[in-house]
Write a protein that holds these residues in place. Structure first.
Motif, mmCIF file in Angstrom:
data_model
loop_
_atom_site.group_PDB
_atom_site.id
_atom_site.type_symbol
_atom_site.label_atom_id
_atom_site.label_comp_id
_atom_site.label_asym_id
_atom_site.label_seq_id
_atom_site.Cartn_x
_atom_site.Cartn_y
_atom_site.Cartn_z
ATOM 1 N N PHE A 3 0.808 -1.219 0.000
ATOM 2 C CA PHE A 3 0.000 0.000 0.000
ATOM 3 C C PHE A 3 0.840 1.268 0.000
ATOM 4 O O PHE A 3 0.400 2.310 -0.455
ATOM 5 N N LEU A 33 -6.352 4.850 2.131
ATOM 6 C CA LEU A 33 -6.683 3.540 1.575
ATOM 7 C C LEU A 33 -8.197 3.452 1.467
ATOM 8 O O LEU A 33 -8.918 4.025 2.285
ATOM 9 N N ALA A 88 -4.448 2.077 -2.370
ATOM 10 C CA ALA A 88 -4.050 3.411 -1.920
ATOM 11 C C ALA A 88 -4.448 4.417 -2.988
ATOM 12 O O ALA A 88 -4.318 4.154 -4.183
#
Length: 113
Positions: A3, A33, A88
């Motif tokens: 991420f 996120l 993300a």
């Protein structure tokens, strides 16, 4: 973790170390996120030294956003209602501190950024 970019990871580790040493802080979120196929969202500011436990604002889509910790490795296994992964937001740029996002999210019942 997939991420985070390396600069995001470094910043979040620094914020995590500062909090662990007792510093009082109200940083800008580093990463957002979210699920592509659902209302769940996280605005994360800090990362523990283990590189997995992150701290920030979580909006589970229930109308009650809250601060807390989340395991990034656990999030990698999560899928939304249509089977899509958490990603993300590459375009996210925080416009205010975490406490300001918390106040807005609690007022509105969700993260609106």
């Amino acid at each position: 973790m997939t991420f985070l970019t390396e600069p995001q990871r470094s910043q979040m580790l620094a914020y995590g170390a500062a909090r662990a040493s007792g510093q009082v802080m109200d940083p800008f979120p580093v990463v957002k996120l979210y699920t592509l196929d659902g209302p769940v969202c996280w605005l994360l500011t800090e990362l523990d030294v283990d590189g997995d436990r992150a701290y920030g604002l979580t909006d589970a889509g229930t109308g009650f956003p809250e601060l807390g910790y989340v395991s990034l490795s656990a999030l990698e296994a999560v899928r939304g209602p249509r089977g899509l992964r958490i990603v993300a937001d590459p375009h996210f740029k925080a416009r205010q501190t975490l406490s300001a996002y918390v106040a807005e999210a609690q007022r509105d019942g969700s993260i609106t950024d």
